[in-house]
Design a protein around this motif. Structure first.
Motif, short mmCIF file in Angstrom:
data_model
loop_
_atom_site.label_atom_id
_atom_site.label_comp_id
_atom_site.label_asym_id
_atom_site.label_seq_id
_atom_site.Cartn_x
_atom_site.Cartn_y
_atom_site.Cartn_z
N LYS A 55 0.83 -1.19 0.00
CA LYS A 55 0.00 0.00 0.00
C LYS A 55 0.87 1.25 0.00
CE LYS A 55 -3.59 2.21 2.78
NZ LYS A 55 -4.37 2.10 4.02
N GLN A 58 2.39 1.65 -3.42
CA GLN A 58 1.40 2.12 -4.38
C GLN A 58 1.14 3.61 -4.21
OE1 GLN A 58 -1.94 -0.42 -3.71
NE2 GLN A 58 -1.10 -2.12 -4.91
N GLN A 59 1.14 4.06 -2.97
CA GLN A 59 0.96 5.49 -2.73
C GLN A 59 2.14 6.28 -3.28
OE1 GLN A 59 0.38 5.71 1.48
NE2 GLN A 59 -1.81 5.26 1.37
N VAL A 62 1.77 6.38 -7.04
CA VAL A 62 0.73 7.33 -7.44
C VAL A 62 1.27 8.75 -7.37
CG1 VAL A 62 -1.50 8.31 -6.76
CG2 VAL A 62 -1.18 5.84 -6.84
N GLN A 73 -4.86 10.32 -13.47
CA GLN A 73 -6.25 9.99 -13.20
C GLN A 73 -6.48 8.48 -13.31
OE1 GLN A 73 -9.02 11.76 -15.98
NE2 GLN A 73 -10.43 12.25 -14.29
N SER A 76 -4.72 6.81 -10.46
CA SER A 76 -5.42 7.07 -9.20
C SER A 76 -6.61 6.14 -9.05
CB SER A 76 -5.90 8.52 -9.13
OG SER A 76 -4.82 9.39 -9.06
N GLN A 77 -7.34 5.98 -10.16
CA GLN A 77 -8.49 5.08 -10.10
C GLN A 77 -8.03 3.65 -9.84
OE1 GLN A 77 -10.44 5.76 -13.82
NE2 GLN A 77 -11.44 7.65 -13.14
N ALA A 79 -5.18 2.78 -8.44
CA ALA A 79 -4.63 2.75 -7.09
C ALA A 79 -5.75 2.71 -6.06
CB ALA A 79 -3.73 3.95 -6.84
N ASN A 80 -6.80 3.51 -6.29
CA ASN A 80 -7.92 3.50 -5.37
C ASN A 80 -8.59 2.13 -5.33
OD1 ASN A 80 -7.58 6.12 -4.54
ND2 ASN A 80 -9.00 6.98 -6.06
N ALA A 81 -8.74 1.54 -6.52
CA ALA A 81 -9.33 0.21 -6.58
C ALA A 81 -8.44 -0.79 -5.85
CB ALA A 81 -9.54 -0.22 -8.02
N GLN A 83 -6.22 -0.03 -3.58
CA GLN A 83 -6.22 0.31 -2.16
C GLN A 83 -7.47 -0.23 -1.47
OE1 GLN A 83 -5.75 4.53 -1.95
NE2 GLN A 83 -3.53 4.46 -2.22
N SER A 84 -8.60 -0.10 -2.13
CA SER A 84 -9.82 -0.61 -1.51
C SER A 84 -9.79 -2.13 -1.42
CB SER A 84 -11.07 -0.13 -2.25
OG SER A 84 -11.09 -0.68 -3.56
#
Length: 182
Positions: A55, A58-59, A62, A73, A76-77, A79-81, A83-84
């Motif tokens: 994590k 990945q941050q 990003v 963008q 980020s999407q 990474a957010n996916a 990350q979730s």
């Protein structure tokens, strides 16, 4: 199989200090098993630690890729996916670790309940034995008191029988005569 902090640090390519800090951040320090002077990290705990480092990476990725807007963008999407998903996995793993801890504590509690029942049974036995001993002591005291009383009354009868009344009477008169001089 359990691994040490050094082994995990070598696998991830980070320092032992970084792994130790991550363990502290995740709150895993109290659940680690000590093997000699080293901590033994179980598979579930190892997964949590590795996911935390992923994590973090990945941050960092990003942040580095935020130069271009489109790439940023999309990343980020993604990474957010990720990350979730990682967060979901972390939560599931953490729930697994906590459930294992709860199961262990419940098993220990059941053992302690059995020990308490056994100790209560022993205490009841001791109380019963103590009451029986007290009753025996009372009976022995009563018997002893009766024996002493019997001996005393036998002794008085013997003294009275050994002194004839004729001898007892002059002694009484002498005593009486001494007081009144007659």
């Amino acid at each position: 199989m359990a691994k040490t902090i050094k082994e995990i640090a070598d696998e991830l390519g980070v320092s032992k200090t970084a792994v130790s800090k991550q363990i502290a951040n995740l709150g895993l320090r109290s659940s680690l098993r000590k093997n000699g002077n080293q901590f033994a990290i179980e598979n579930q705990q190892e997964k949590l630690i590795k996911m935390a480092f992923q994590k973090k990476r990945q941050q960092e990725i990003v942040t580095e890729n935020s130069v271009s807007d489109e790439q940023s963008q999309t990343e980020s999407q993604t990474a957010n996916a990720n990350q979730s998903q990682t967060a979901n996995h972390e939560v599931c793993d953490l729930v697994g670790v906590l459930q294992t801890t709860v199961d262990t504590l419940q098993a220990q509690l059941a053992v302690k309940d059995v020990q308490i029942r056994e100790l209560n049974a022993r205490l009841a036995e001791c109380s019963t034995a103590l009451l029986a001993a007290q009753e025996t002591a009372r009976a022995a005291q009563a018997l002893h008191a009766g024996t002493i009383q019997q001996q005393l009354s036998d002794g008085e009868d013997r003294v009275a029988a050994s002194v004839p009344e004729e001898q007892a009477a002059p002694n009484k008169r002498r005593w009486f005569n001494r007081i009144f001089r007659r």
